[in-house]
Design a protein around this motif. Structure first.
Motif, PDB file in Angstrom:
ATOM      1  N   GLY A  68       0.689  -1.195   0.133  1.00 32.28           N
ATOM      2  CA  GLY A  68       0.001  -0.005  -0.111  1.00 32.28           C
ATOM      3  C   GLY A  68       0.868   1.488  -0.158  1.00 32.28           C
ATOM      4  O   GLY A  68       2.024   1.285  -0.024  1.00 32.28           O
ATOM      5  N   GLU A  84      -4.467   6.612   3.640  1.00 34.72           N
ATOM      6  CA  GLU A  84      -3.813   5.414   2.804  1.00 34.72           C
ATOM      7  C   GLU A  84      -4.724   4.446   2.107  1.00 34.72           C
ATOM      8  O   GLU A  84      -5.810   4.581   2.379  1.00 34.72           O
ATOM      9  CB  GLU A  84      -3.190   4.435   4.144  1.00 34.72           C
ATOM     10  CG  GLU A  84      -4.283   3.655   4.958  1.00 34.72           C
ATOM     11  CD  GLU A  84      -3.731   2.557   5.680  1.00 34.72           C
ATOM     12  OE1 GLU A  84      -4.130   1.364   5.382  1.00 34.72           O
ATOM     13  OE2 GLU A  84      -2.808   2.995   6.530  1.00 34.72           O
ATOM     14  N   THR A  86      -4.436   0.562   1.100  1.00 37.07           N
ATOM     15  CA  THR A  86      -3.854  -0.601   1.144  1.00 37.07           C
ATOM     16  C   THR A  86      -4.565  -2.057   1.003  1.00 37.07           C
ATOM     17  O   THR A  86      -5.722  -2.238   0.864  1.00 37.07           O
ATOM     18  CB  THR A  86      -3.753  -1.089   2.730  1.00 37.07           C
ATOM     19  OG1 THR A  86      -2.964   0.081   3.151  1.00 37.07           O
ATOM     20  CG2 THR A  86      -2.749  -2.210   2.999  1.00 37.07           C
ATOM     21  N   ARG A  88      -4.597  -6.188   0.891  1.00 39.03           N
ATOM     22  CA  ARG A  88      -4.528  -7.622   1.570  1.00 39.03           C
ATOM     23  C   ARG A  88      -4.858  -8.781   1.013  1.00 39.03           C
ATOM     24  O   ARG A  88      -6.004  -8.450   0.291  1.00 39.03           O
ATOM     25  CB  ARG A  88      -4.925  -7.535   3.023  1.00 39.03           C
ATOM     26  CG  ARG A  88      -4.193  -6.372   3.744  1.00 39.03           C
ATOM     27  CD  ARG A  88      -4.942  -6.460   5.374  1.00 39.03           C
ATOM     28  NE  ARG A  88      -4.202  -5.449   6.431  1.00 39.03           N
ATOM     29  CZ  ARG A  88      -4.240  -3.941   6.082  1.00 39.03           C
ATOM     30  NH1 ARG A  88      -5.450  -3.491   5.288  1.00 39.03           N
ATOM     31  NH2 ARG A  88      -3.820  -3.227   7.105  1.00 39.03           N
TER      32      ARG A  88
END
Length: 221
Positions: A68, A84, A86, A88
């Protein structure tokens, strides 16, 4: 277990915020300005029950990755704020009678507040927390391979978006130039009640709670 770890981490971060020492913290981050960060690491997704309709199975996760970036502002003093993005992803193993395997992935946008708690040699430790939403949560369950594989009604791609996401953060950074620095972090991350929609109106339910370890670089502007 994850909830207990999250509460312990949150309590630790709160204590650090209250007792970090304003006089020491003011030494760090004394130049205000914008910055950008890029990072990657390992995201350990907690094992959880996976339910599709009336069928359920234990899901065990491995092969977890995280990547990220963030853009933020470092205030004159101990505080920073950033946004942010990100990604996963984790592979999942479930009983053969349920599905042949699959993966559970998410992309999330969060706003973080970070607080520097002083300096330890060349390191600048910090703590923080973030809240936001998921752009997408996706759980893919694949068929078993082979002509003798039993059929499974759970197989399919399930997704959702706009779920509440939140995290606790503890880390440290070190400068290696006037504008560049490196950092390492641990995070406890969770998505609230990720009920996912799949083919034919089927619904999948599986908790999404991770413990992350990551490293990255930051550049000030």
């Amino acid at each position: 277990m994850f909830e207990l770890k999250s509460k312990i981490l949150l309590a630790t971060l709160t204590g650090a915020l209250l007792a970090g020492g304003a006089a020491v913290a003011q030494e760090a981050g004394d130049q205000a300005g914008f910055y950008a960060r890029a990072y990657g690491g390992i995201s350990t997704l907690s094992d959880t029950k996976v339910s599709v309709g009336v069928s359920s199975a234990s899901g065990k996760f491995s092969g977890s990755t995280l990547a990220g970036g963030a853009f933020g502002y470092d205030y004159e003093g101990p505080w920073r704020a950033e946004i942010e993005y990100t990604y996963r992803s984790s592979d999942v193993k479930v009983p053969d009678s349920f599905a042949g395997g699959g993966d559970y992935a998410s992309t999330a946008i969060l706003v973080n507040g970070l607080y520097s708690v002083g300096e330890v040699g060349p390191l600048r430790p910090y703590v923080g927390a973030g809240i936001g939403f998921t752009r997408e949560v996706d759980f893919d369950l694949t068929k078993q391979k082979g002509p003798s594989a039993p059929p499974s009604s759970a197989v399919g791609s399930y997704s959702s978006s706009g779920r509440l996401a939140y995290q606790a953060i503890a880390g440290a950074e070190f400068a290696f130039g006037d504008r560049w620095s490196g950092f390492g972090e641990v995070r406890a991350f969770a998505i609230d009640s990720p009920n996912l929609s799949g083919p034919g109106g089927k619904k999948l339910r599986a908790d999404y709670q991770t413990f992350d370890v990551l490293v990255g670089v930051s550049r000030r502007f």
